[in-house]
Design an enzyme around this catalytic site. Sequence first.
Site, PDB file in Angstrom:
ATOM      1  N   ARG A 231      -0.227  -8.737  13.772  1.00  0.00           N
ATOM      2  CA  ARG A 231      -0.845  -7.761  12.857  1.00  0.00           C
ATOM      3  C   ARG A 231      -1.690  -8.465  11.802  1.00  0.00           C
ATOM      4  NH1 ARG A 231       4.379  -5.092  11.062  1.00  0.00           N
ATOM      5  NH2 ARG A 231       3.114  -3.852   9.614  1.00  0.00           N
TER       6      ARG A 231
ATOM      7  N   LYS B  94       0.826  -1.210   0.000  1.00  0.00           N
ATOM      8  CA  LYS B  94       0.000   0.000   0.000  1.00  0.00           C
ATOM      9  C   LYS B  94       0.866   1.269   0.000  1.00  0.00           C
ATOM     10  CE  LYS B  94      -2.089  -1.050   3.864  1.00  0.00           C
ATOM     11  NZ  LYS B  94      -1.308  -2.281   4.178  1.00  0.00           N
TER      12      LYS B  94
HETATM   13  P1  ADP Z   1       1.395  -1.531   7.414  1.00  0.00           P
HETATM   14  O1  ADP Z   1       1.723  -0.519   6.328  1.00  0.00           O
HETATM   15  O2  ADP Z   1       2.463  -2.515   7.599  1.00  0.00           O
HETATM   16  O3  ADP Z   1       0.033  -2.125   7.227  1.00  0.00           O
HETATM   17  P2  ADP Z   1       0.819   0.761   9.033  1.00  0.00           P
HETATM   18  O4  ADP Z   1       1.982   1.676   8.947  1.00  0.00           O
HETATM   19  O5  ADP Z   1      -0.359   1.072   8.175  1.00  0.00           O
HETATM   20  O6  ADP Z   1       1.342  -0.715   8.763  1.00  0.00           O
HETATM   21  O7  ADP Z   1       0.303   0.640  10.536  1.00  0.00           O
HETATM   22  C1  ADP Z   1       1.190   0.415  11.607  1.00  0.00           C
HETATM   23  C2  ADP Z   1       0.406   0.407  12.911  1.00  0.00           C
HETATM   24  O8  ADP Z   1      -0.219   1.686  13.117  1.00  0.00           O
HETATM   25  C3  ADP Z   1      -0.757  -0.587  12.968  1.00  0.00           C
HETATM   26  O9  ADP Z   1      -0.307  -1.883  13.365  1.00  0.00           O
HETATM   27  C4  ADP Z   1      -1.663   0.068  14.036  1.00  0.00           C
HETATM   28  O10 ADP Z   1      -1.152  -0.120  15.330  1.00  0.00           O
HETATM   29  C5  ADP Z   1      -1.508   1.546  13.704  1.00  0.00           C
HETATM   30  N1  ADP Z   1      -2.528   2.011  12.726  1.00  0.00           N
HETATM   31  C6  ADP Z   1      -2.321   2.476  11.462  1.00  0.00           C
HETATM   32  N2  ADP Z   1      -3.475   2.801  10.858  1.00  0.00           N
HETATM   33  C7  ADP Z   1      -4.469   2.545  11.769  1.00  0.00           C
HETATM   34  C8  ADP Z   1      -5.894   2.632  11.745  1.00  0.00           C
HETATM   35  N3  ADP Z   1      -6.573   3.074  10.657  1.00  0.00           N
HETATM   36  N4  ADP Z   1      -6.569   2.262  12.862  1.00  0.00           N
HETATM   37  C9  ADP Z   1      -5.945   1.825  13.959  1.00  0.00           C
HETATM   38  N5  ADP Z   1      -4.614   1.690  14.036  1.00  0.00           N
HETATM   39  C10 ADP Z   1      -3.863   2.041  12.960  1.00  0.00           C
HETATM   40  P1  ADP Z   2       2.268  -1.842   3.180  1.00  0.00           P
HETATM   41  O1  ADP Z   2       2.266  -0.338   3.178  1.00  0.00           O
HETATM   42  O2  ADP Z   2       1.036  -2.414   2.538  1.00  0.00           O
HETATM   43  O3  ADP Z   2       2.538  -2.422   4.524  1.00  0.00           O
HETATM   44  P2  ADP Z   2       4.834  -1.610   1.760  1.00  0.00           P
HETATM   45  O4  ADP Z   2       4.569  -0.782   0.548  1.00  0.00           O
HETATM   46  O5  ADP Z   2       5.545  -0.957   2.885  1.00  0.00           O
HETATM   47  O6  ADP Z   2       3.464  -2.322   2.239  1.00  0.00           O
HETATM   48  O7  ADP Z   2       5.664  -2.893   1.287  1.00  0.00           O
HETATM   49  C1  ADP Z   2       6.084  -3.891   2.218  1.00  0.00           C
HETATM   50  C2  ADP Z   2       7.476  -4.420   1.817  1.00  0.00           C
HETATM   51  O8  ADP Z   2       7.369  -5.145   0.590  1.00  0.00           O
HETATM   52  C3  ADP Z   2       8.526  -3.327   1.559  1.00  0.00           C
HETATM   53  O9  ADP Z   2       9.780  -3.810   2.022  1.00  0.00           O
HETATM   54  C4  ADP Z   2       8.521  -3.142   0.059  1.00  0.00           C
HETATM   55  O10 ADP Z   2       9.802  -2.725  -0.424  1.00  0.00           O
HETATM   56  C5  ADP Z   2       8.178  -4.552  -0.446  1.00  0.00           C
HETATM   57  N1  ADP Z   2       7.345  -4.549  -1.658  1.00  0.00           N
HETATM   58  C6  ADP Z   2       6.358  -3.681  -1.999  1.00  0.00           C
HETATM   59  N2  ADP Z   2       5.789  -4.005  -3.183  1.00  0.00           N
HETATM   60  C7  ADP Z   2       6.428  -5.140  -3.598  1.00  0.00           C
HETATM   61  C8  ADP Z   2       6.296  -5.994  -4.770  1.00  0.00           C
HETATM   62  N3  ADP Z   2       5.383  -5.738  -5.732  1.00  0.00           N
HETATM   63  N4  ADP Z   2       7.116  -7.066  -4.844  1.00  0.00           N
HETATM   64  C9  ADP Z   2       8.038  -7.319  -3.867  1.00  0.00           C
HETATM   65  N5  ADP Z   2       8.206  -6.567  -2.769  1.00  0.00           N
HETATM   66  C10 ADP Z   2       7.425  -5.488  -2.618  1.00  0.00           C
END
Ligand code: ADP
Ligand code: ADP
Length: 215
Positions: free
Chosen positions: A170, A16
């Site tokens: 998570r 994302k």
């Molecule tokens: P990822 O990109 O790996 O999904 P995020 O950066 O979006 O992780 O979120 C990291 C943490 O921040 C989540 O595990 C949660 O604790 C908190 N968080 C982020 N967005 C929300 C939301 N919309 N509602 C509640 N907690 C959130």
């Molecule tokens: P999210 O915000 O949904 O948690 P991220 O964009 O941070 O996801 O991506 C999670 C991890 O996967 C990062 O280390 C990123 O560099 C890697 N990544 C993202 N897109 C791809 C893809 N299409 N193929 C392989 N690795 C990816």
Amino acid sequence: MSEPHVLLLGAPGAGKGTQSKRLADAFDIEHVTTGDALRANKDMDIGHMDTAYDTPRAYMEAGELVPDAVVNEIVKTALDSANGYVLDGYPRNLEQAEYLSEITDLDVAVFLDVSEPELVERLTGRRVCDECGANYHVEFNPPEEAGVCDECGGDLIQRDDDTEETVRERLRVYRENTAPVVEHYREEGVLVEVDGEGTPDEVFEAIREEVDAAT
Ligand code: ADP
Ligand code: ADP
Ligand code: ZN
């Protein structure tokens, strides 16, 4: 014509953040992300909001959701000043989805579909720049020099919550709270699904086509 209102849905690690940045650049819209906003304000005092813990940090390090009142306010403030936007990391439960529907209309909700073993590999190998937030992967998207950001020379670190144990929690929280949000948008007829397991370029092209088709 008004600017696109895009929601990007997917499990932790689905890509994302990676894809939101590209969409924001390509369509010249705001990238609104609750995760980054909370990380920048980890130690803000939320005790007055009647929450179990006094700071977002405690929830985030455990892999639990930060209370709705806190994230709803972040999103309200960000959307009030955005023309078009790509929303990343919110809503994460049905109550947040309900609140969102009261403050804005969506053009499209894009679900990035990625299998669970791939999610675990992506999250445990993720590294982020502590200066500019650029994200890398030790294997899939390594920096030119290990531990150093290509963009700004900053240090690359592993997020506290990208350890295997917290990643498992998570993903459990995602299945329990956020998977129903995906089904909610499917029932509303605004959901499109994109295969999130191609290269970042392939995934981006597929999302761009869906956004073009919806706006
Ligand atoms: P990822 O990109 O790996 O999904 P995020 O950066 O979006 O992780 O979120 C990291 C943490 O921040 C989540 O595990 C949660 O604790 C908190 N968080 C982020 N967005 C929300 C939301 N919309 N509602 C509640 N907690 C959130
Ligand atoms: P999210 O915000 O949904 O948690 P991220 O964009 O941070 O996801 O991506 C999670 C991890 O996967 C990062 O280390 C990123 O560099 C890697 N990544 C993202 N897109 C791809 C893809 N299409 N193929 C392989 N690795 C990816
Ligand atoms: Zn950097």
